[in-house]
Design a protein around this motif. Structure first.
Motif, mmCIF file in Angstrom:
data_model
loop_
_atom_site.group_PDB
_atom_site.id
_atom_site.type_symbol
_atom_site.label_atom_id
_atom_site.label_comp_id
_atom_site.label_asym_id
_atom_site.label_seq_id
_atom_site.Cartn_x
_atom_site.Cartn_y
_atom_site.Cartn_z
ATOM 1 N N VAL A 49 47.241 53.540 61.185
ATOM 2 C CA VAL A 49 46.196 54.420 60.667
ATOM 3 C C VAL A 49 46.546 54.970 59.278
ATOM 4 N N ARG A 50 47.825 54.930 58.898
ATOM 5 C CA ARG A 50 48.254 55.473 57.609
ATOM 6 C C ARG A 50 47.971 54.459 56.498
ATOM 7 N N ASP A 51 46.694 54.339 56.150
ATOM 8 C CA ASP A 51 46.286 53.366 55.141
ATOM 9 C C ASP A 51 46.838 53.685 53.760
ATOM 10 N N ASP A 52 47.146 54.962 53.491
ATOM 11 C CA ASP A 52 47.703 55.312 52.182
ATOM 12 C C ASP A 52 49.066 54.671 51.968
ATOM 13 N N ARG B 164 50.235 51.271 49.522
ATOM 14 C CA ARG B 164 51.347 51.302 48.576
ATOM 15 C C ARG B 164 52.288 50.117 48.795
ATOM 16 N N VAL B 165 52.521 49.787 50.060
ATOM 17 C CA VAL B 165 53.367 48.629 50.357
ATOM 18 C C VAL B 165 52.705 47.355 49.850
ATOM 19 N N ALA B 166 51.403 47.242 50.058
ATOM 20 C CA ALA B 166 50.690 46.051 49.582
ATOM 21 C C ALA B 166 50.798 45.916 48.067
ATOM 22 N N ALA C 46 41.142 48.585 52.433
ATOM 23 C CA ALA C 46 41.982 49.672 51.926
ATOM 24 C C ALA C 46 43.230 49.156 51.225
ATOM 25 N N LEU C 47 43.543 47.887 51.373
ATOM 26 C CA LEU C 47 44.741 47.324 50.743
ATOM 27 C C LEU C 47 44.521 47.013 49.272
ATOM 28 N N GLU D 159 59.467 52.483 43.930
ATOM 29 C CA GLU D 159 60.624 52.550 44.834
ATOM 30 C C GLU D 159 60.503 51.521 45.948
ATOM 31 N N VAL D 160 59.306 51.352 46.477
ATOM 32 C CA VAL D 160 59.100 50.334 47.509
ATOM 33 C C VAL D 160 59.336 48.941 46.927
ATOM 34 N N THR D 161 58.864 48.727 45.694
ATOM 35 C CA THR D 161 59.064 47.442 45.029
ATOM 36 C C THR D 161 60.549 47.146 44.851
#
Length: 458
Positions: free
Chosen positions: A284-287, A291-293, A314-315, A393-395
């Motif tokens: 449910v945490r599309d935000d 960001r990961v996408a 949402a991606l 940071e995720v990247t």
């Protein structure tokens, strides 16, 4: 031989438990699954018998949505999702307050139903989800041995010095205030005391001679010949120095999956990919998912994303060559993935490690924080705060997991340990371990039941 499996009506719990049962099924032995109606299809897909057992007010056939739950459960879920947007302590505090209604729903009624099922099925061995507290309370009160399966980090079963709901450790990305931690610990202590009182009252109603337990969250049935089955790799747990009860480590419960031909073709392309899933709840945490996408887009690699409750739109722009579906065959995709991003759920973590896949864990709740810390400490992956981590940071984290570019050395992934875990689980899969452990105790279980109805003292 007859195996009885007791599971809440949640796909994420039933799938690993049913996978354990396949060892009995494939040996031609009888398997009966006691669970709710929402997951009846899963039981049928595994080719197992089912008896009806409702253990809570909610259910989850695969993806959970608050508006599809009973009113009280829907409101509880919305409150939980809101808390995850604030942070670690707020989420754990919310979960602690909800715990009495979540975990001991109609304990006497559910306990009696469990004992009726045991009377009828007459199992030689029993597997129970550790979180099926009403069921475990009834079995322990009746003196019936069982294998309690901890579907989470081992700290989900507290040891001396710990309290349920308060993580014994968490990743470096989180820095909660000391006052907030003290308040959370005090709350968890109060909840544990109240929960234990409810357990003891229900046990005495089932059996007037039932002995009180000192901490219902920490009890595990070992006094009646039971063994704790941790769905977790021993290679990770052994580094923590915790005093565990009689136990066995299953590693993981990776199941066989039906995979569509187009997905098999997608996997077969000679290009690395990142597998992304936040499970049946946290999707449910599309935000965070978006960001990961974006991070994967920046890296220019393929992605397989199970969106769950998040609308695919949402991606953002989905590149050609990505695999984006509401549901995906997770075990099969992890078998070929170059890296995985998840929320720290037990199935997601253990199935990835069982395939030797390095992890980026973004924990939101419960034992996910302790599990993420273990992933970080043993260098099989990295952990970030899902609410604070930037796309950059995720990247960087994913670049390091994939093994190239600046920042890779900072992660220092122990790929040798990943290989060791995967090879060990291939040699002795979780269902084989569970069968070996419980087959040795089956005479004890059947003797306890045959010596007199476990419900005789109701």
């Amino acid at each position: 031989m007859t195996l009885l499996v007791i599971s809440p009506d949640y796909a994420s719990h039933l799938l690993p438990l049913a996978t354990l049962a396949t060892r009995w099924r494939d040996a031609g032995e009888r398997v009966v699954v006691a669970t709710g109606p929402s997951t009846a299809g899963i039981v049928a897909d595994f080719g197992l018998e089912r008896v009806d057992l409702t253990l809570g007010r909610g259910s989850n056939p695969g993806v959970i949505r608050a508006d599809e739950q009973p009113r009280d459960e829907g409101a509880s879920l919305r409150g939980f999702f809101d808390a995850t947007c604030i942070g670690m302590v707020q989420t754990l505090r919310y979960q602690a307050r909800e715990r009495l209604t979540d975990l001991m729903w109609d304990p006497v009624g559910r306990g009696r139903r469990v004992l009726e099922i045991v009377d009828r099925v007459r199992p030689d061995a029993i597997i129970v989800d550790h979180l099926a507290f009403s069921a475990r309370m009834a079995l322990q009160t009746a003196g019936v041995p069982y294998g309690g399966v901890v579907l989470g980090h081992p700290s989900a079963l507290p040891v001396p010095g710990e309290v349920y709901g308060y993580p014994p450790f968490w990743p470096r990305a989180f820095s909660p205030a000391e006052d907030d931690l003290a308040e959370l610990r005090a709350l968890c202590d109060r909840v544990a005391a109240g929960f234990t009182g409810e357990w003891n009252r229900a046990a005495r109603e089932l059996n007037g001679r039932a002995a009180d337990v000192s901490d219902a969250f920490a009890t595990h049935g070992g006094a009646h010949g039971g063994t704790v089955l941790y769905n977790y790799p021993a290679e990770l747990a052994e580094t923590e120095g915790r005093m565990l009860p009689p136990h066995a480590f299953l590693g993981s419960t990776r199941r066989d999956e039906q995979v569509a031909p187009d997905i098999l073709e997608w996997i077969a392309r000679d290009e690395p990919y990142v597998y992304v899933s936040f499970g049946s709840f946290l999707s449910v945490r599309d935000d965070v998912l978006s960001r990961v996408a974006e991070a994967v887009r920046r890296l220019g690699v393929r992605a397989a994303i199970a969106t769950g409750a998040t609308p695919p739109g949402a991606l953002g722009d989905v590149p050609d060559g990505w695999l984006v579906r509401t549901h995906l065959p997770q075990v099969r995709l992890l078998a070929s993935a170059a890296a995985a991003v998840n929320h720290g759920g037990n199935n997601s973590v253990t199935e990835a490690l069982g395939s030797g896949v390095p992890l980026l864990v973004l924990p939101f709740s419960t034992d996910q924080f302790a599990g993420a810390a273990t992933v970080e400490r043993t260098r099989v992956g990295v952990a970030l705060d899902p609410n604070a981590a930037t796309v950059a940071e995720v990247t960087d984290a994913l670049r390091g997991l994939l093994g190239g570019g600046d920042g890779a050395g900072d992660l220092d992934v122990d790929r040798g340990l990943l290989r060791k875990i995967a090879e060990g689980q291939a040699a002795r899969p979780g269902p084989v371990v569970a069968y070996e452990v419980l087959a040795g105790s089956r005479s004890l279980t059947s003797e306890r039941i045959a010596s007199g109805s476990p419900a005789a003292d109701r």
